[in-house]
Write a protein that holds these residues in place. Structure first.
Motif, PDB file in Angstrom:
ATOM      1  N   GLN A   4       0.808  -1.215   0.000  1.00 32.57           N
ATOM      2  CA  GLN A   4       0.000   0.000   0.000  1.00 32.57           C
ATOM      3  C   GLN A   4       0.846   1.272   0.000  1.00 32.57           C
ATOM      4  O   GLN A   4       0.306   2.373  -0.017  1.00 32.57           O
ATOM      5  CB  GLN A   4      -0.918   0.005   1.229  1.00 32.57           C
ATOM      6  N   LEU A   5       2.173   1.131   0.008  1.00 31.49           N
ATOM      7  CA  LEU A   5       3.031   2.299   0.152  1.00 31.49           C
ATOM      8  C   LEU A   5       2.958   3.224  -1.061  1.00 31.49           C
ATOM      9  O   LEU A   5       2.879   4.450  -0.914  1.00 31.49           O
ATOM     10  CB  LEU A   5       4.479   1.860   0.390  1.00 31.49           C
ATOM     11  N   GLN A   6       2.962   2.668  -2.254  1.00 30.09           N
ATOM     12  CA  GLN A   6       2.870   3.521  -3.436  1.00 30.09           C
ATOM     13  C   GLN A   6       1.488   4.156  -3.548  1.00 30.09           C
ATOM     14  O   GLN A   6       1.351   5.281  -4.045  1.00 30.09           O
ATOM     15  CB  GLN A   6       3.185   2.742  -4.708  1.00 30.09           C
ATOM     16  N   LEU A   7       0.471   3.461  -3.076  1.00 29.15           N
ATOM     17  CA  LEU A   7      -0.868   4.043  -3.040  1.00 29.15           C
ATOM     18  C   LEU A   7      -0.888   5.283  -2.150  1.00 29.15           C
ATOM     19  O   LEU A   7      -1.455   6.322  -2.517  1.00 29.15           O
ATOM     20  CB  LEU A   7      -1.864   3.001  -2.532  1.00 29.15           C
ATOM     21  N   VAL A   8      -0.241   5.195  -0.991  1.00 29.14           N
ATOM     22  CA  VAL A   8      -0.167   6.350  -0.093  1.00 29.14           C
ATOM     23  C   VAL A   8       0.595   7.491  -0.753  1.00 29.14           C
ATOM     24  O   VAL A   8       0.183   8.658  -0.691  1.00 29.14           O
ATOM     25  CB  VAL A   8       0.503   5.948   1.244  1.00 29.14           C
ATOM     26  N   GLY A   9       1.711   7.165  -1.416  1.00 28.93           N
ATOM     27  CA  GLY A   9       2.472   8.199  -2.112  1.00 28.93           C
ATOM     28  C   GLY A   9       1.654   8.880  -3.198  1.00 28.93           C
ATOM     29  O   GLY A   9       1.722  10.106  -3.372  1.00 28.93           O
ATOM     30  N   SER A  10       0.869   8.107  -3.927  1.00 26.78           N
ATOM     31  CA  SER A  10       0.031   8.678  -4.988  1.00 26.78           C
ATOM     32  C   SER A  10      -1.032   9.602  -4.422  1.00 26.78           C
ATOM     33  O   SER A  10      -1.275  10.700  -4.952  1.00 26.78           O
ATOM     34  CB  SER A  10      -0.628   7.548  -5.790  1.00 26.78           C
ATOM     35  N   VAL A  11      -1.670   9.164  -3.342  1.00 26.78           N
ATOM     36  CA  VAL A  11      -2.716   9.985  -2.718  1.00 26.78           C
ATOM     37  C   VAL A  11      -2.129  11.287  -2.180  1.00 26.78           C
ATOM     38  O   VAL A  11      -2.725  12.359  -2.319  1.00 26.78           O
ATOM     39  CB  VAL A  11      -3.408   9.189  -1.597  1.00 26.78           C
ATOM     40  N   CYS A  12      -0.956  11.206  -1.578  1.00 29.72           N
ATOM     41  CA  CYS A  12      -0.334  12.414  -1.039  1.00 29.72           C
ATOM     42  C   CYS A  12       0.088  13.373  -2.151  1.00 29.72           C
ATOM     43  O   CYS A  12       0.023  14.600  -1.983  1.00 29.72           O
ATOM     44  CB  CYS A  12       0.859  12.038  -0.160  1.00 29.72           C
ATOM     45  N   LEU A  13       0.530  12.852  -3.282  1.00 31.50           N
ATOM     46  CA  LEU A  13       0.802  13.710  -4.443  1.00 31.50           C
ATOM     47  C   LEU A  13      -0.474  14.400  -4.902  1.00 31.50           C
ATOM     48  O   LEU A  13      -0.467  15.595  -5.247  1.00 31.50           O
ATOM     49  CB  LEU A  13       1.389  12.891  -5.584  1.00 31.50           C
ATOM     50  N   LEU A  14      -1.564  13.669  -4.924  1.00 36.04           N
ATOM     51  CA  LEU A  14      -2.852  14.234  -5.333  1.00 36.04           C
ATOM     52  C   LEU A  14      -3.244  15.382  -4.406  1.00 36.04           C
ATOM     53  O   LEU A  14      -3.619  16.472  -4.859  1.00 36.04           O
ATOM     54  CB  LEU A  14      -3.917  13.140  -5.331  1.00 36.04           C
ATOM     55  N   LEU A  15      -3.139  15.159  -3.098  1.00 40.38           N
ATOM     56  CA  LEU A  15      -3.526  16.184  -2.127  1.00 40.38           C
ATOM     57  C   LEU A  15      -2.619  17.406  -2.216  1.00 40.38           C
ATOM     58  O   LEU A  15      -3.086  18.550  -2.208  1.00 40.38           O
ATOM     59  CB  LEU A  15      -3.482  15.597  -0.718  1.00 40.38           C
ATOM     60  N   ALA A  16      -1.312  17.171  -2.282  1.00 39.46           N
ATOM     61  CA  ALA A  16      -0.367  18.289  -2.324  1.00 39.46           C
ATOM     62  C   ALA A  16      -0.547  19.129  -3.583  1.00 39.46           C
ATOM     63  O   ALA A  16      -0.430  20.362  -3.542  1.00 39.46           O
ATOM     64  CB  ALA A  16       1.063  17.768  -2.236  1.00 39.46           C
ATOM     65  N   SER A  17      -0.841  18.475  -4.705  1.00 41.18           N
ATOM     66  CA  SER A  17      -1.039  19.230  -5.948  1.00 41.18           C
ATOM     67  C   SER A  17      -2.326  20.048  -5.899  1.00 41.18           C
ATOM     68  O   SER A  17      -2.410  21.125  -6.490  1.00 41.18           O
ATOM     69  CB  SER A  17      -1.060  18.274  -7.150  1.00 41.18           C
ATOM     70  N   LYS A  18      -3.319  19.576  -5.174  1.00 41.87           N
ATOM     71  CA  LYS A  18      -4.555  20.342  -5.028  1.00 41.87           C
ATOM     72  C   LYS A  18      -4.334  21.602  -4.196  1.00 41.87           C
ATOM     73  O   LYS A  18      -4.993  22.622  -4.406  1.00 41.87           O
ATOM     74  CB  LYS A  18      -5.639  19.480  -4.370  1.00 41.87           C
ATOM     75  N   ILE A  19      -3.392  21.515  -3.258  1.00 40.67           N
ATOM     76  CA  ILE A  19      -3.181  22.616  -2.323  1.00 40.67           C
ATOM     77  C   ILE A  19      -2.172  23.623  -2.846  1.00 40.67           C
ATOM     78  O   ILE A  19      -2.348  24.836  -2.688  1.00 40.67           O
ATOM     79  CB  ILE A  19      -2.717  22.056  -0.962  1.00 40.67           C
ATOM     80  N   ARG A  20      -1.116  23.162  -3.506  1.00 38.95           N
ATOM     81  CA  ARG A  20       0.010  24.040  -3.817  1.00 38.95           C
ATOM     82  C   ARG A  20       0.136  24.436  -5.284  1.00 38.95           C
ATOM     83  O   ARG A  20       1.094  25.088  -5.652  1.00 38.95           O
ATOM     84  CB  ARG A  20       1.307  23.365  -3.365  1.00 38.95           C
TER      85      ARG A  20
END
Length: 302
Positions: free
Chosen positions: A98-114
């Motif tokens: 599940q580690l790459q899934l977490v990395g993908s989700v965090c990229l999604l969130l960070a790109s929405k914010i920044r």
């Protein structure tokens, strides 16, 4: 009268530097006062995370950086995404699958914010070679947000670099100072050893290392000025600088060795590895070598 919008969505020009923000020293002081609130609470390897090892995190964060570079994301997206990953892993045990899934989700969130145009779910699934499904990303987006307690802003090393460079005389002596400093900040966020390091410390070490590489003559002066602005100890900054230099030397030696062993075909240029290259059968013996870009962390074995 009809209203006409002539805004071009393809226009990705950055906002001009606001003198009110950069001229007021209180902004940098507030950033330094707040940075400890967003530092990961523990070194989660072997405690919270029983199935994840440091080199696995390094593989995934390297992949995250390559995705950001491929998509030309804003510089602040990657360090914020890694901060989300580390804070999430401090409180929620997962498996290596599940580690790459977490990395993908965090990229999604960070790109929405920044940044103005967020990375899409489907695009990130393509970068994982479809090892992550869109429905999983949407479900885990809510999970990550809940574990972060919806605190989706954080102070990163990127936020400090510009404020420091604005106040030191050597920042204008070489046009590549900022670019090199931000590149080294990204490198620090890849290294597992710096999970609990303060962003101001990473920013100070990156700036000093960048200046030392471009103009070794002003190294000591730079260190004193930057440490005073960031409230950091020179010894701690020197320690991180030495680590950065070792990592850079290792990276360059590895790249030179790969180029020497492969070599370009006659009449062709060597092709670069894209962020969808598959890595399989990663073992403990592979931990010491430079990892390639992963697409399926499910293939990590011992």
């Amino acid at each position: 009268m009809d209203l006409l919008c002539v805004e071009r969505l393809s226009d990705c020009r950055l906002a001009e530097r606001d003198p009110v923000i950069f001229e007021d020293m209180r902004v940098l002081q507030n950033i330094l006062n707040l940075e400890t609130l967003f530092i990961p609470s523990c070194n989660y390897f072997g405690t919270v995370q029983k199935d994840i090892q440091p080199f696995m995190r390094k593989v995934v964060t390297t992949w995250m950086l390559e995705v950001c570079e491929e998509q030309r994301c804003e510089n602040q997206v990657f360090p914020l995404a890694v901060n989300f990953v580390d804070r999430f892993l401090c409180c929620c045990p997962i498996s290596r699958r599940q580690l790459q899934l977490v990395g993908s989700v965090c990229l999604l969130l960070a790109s929405k914010i920044r940044q103005c145009h967020a990375l899409s779910v489907d695009l990130l699934c393509v970068y994982t070679d479809h090892s992550v499904r869109p429905e999983d990303m949407r479900n885990w987006e809510l999970l990550v947000l809940s574990k972060l307690k919806w605190t989706v802003t954080a102070v990163t090393g990127f936020d400090i670099v510009d404020h420091v460079l604005h106040r030191v005389p050597f920042s204008t002596s070489h046009p590549l100072t900022r670019q090199h400093a931000l590149t080294l900040v990204d490198l620090c966020y890849i290294e597992p050893e710096f999970i609990q390091s303060r962003p101001s410390l990473l920013a100070a070490a990156s700036i000093c290392a960048a200046v030392r590489g471009l103009n070794p003559a002003c190294g000591s002066t730079v260190l004193t000025s930057v440490c005073a602005l960031t409230r950091t100890e020179p010894k701690a900054v020197e320690r991180i600088m030495r680590h950065i230099e070792v990592v850079l030397a290792t990276e360059m030696a590895s790249q030179q060795q790969q180029q020497a062993s492969l070599g370009p075909l006659p009449g062709k240029l060597p092709s670069s590895t894209t962020p969808t290259t598959k890595v399989s059968n990663v073992t403990d013996a592979d931990e010491s070598r430079q990892p390639e870009t992963p697409t399926d962390v499910q293939d990590v074995h011992f």
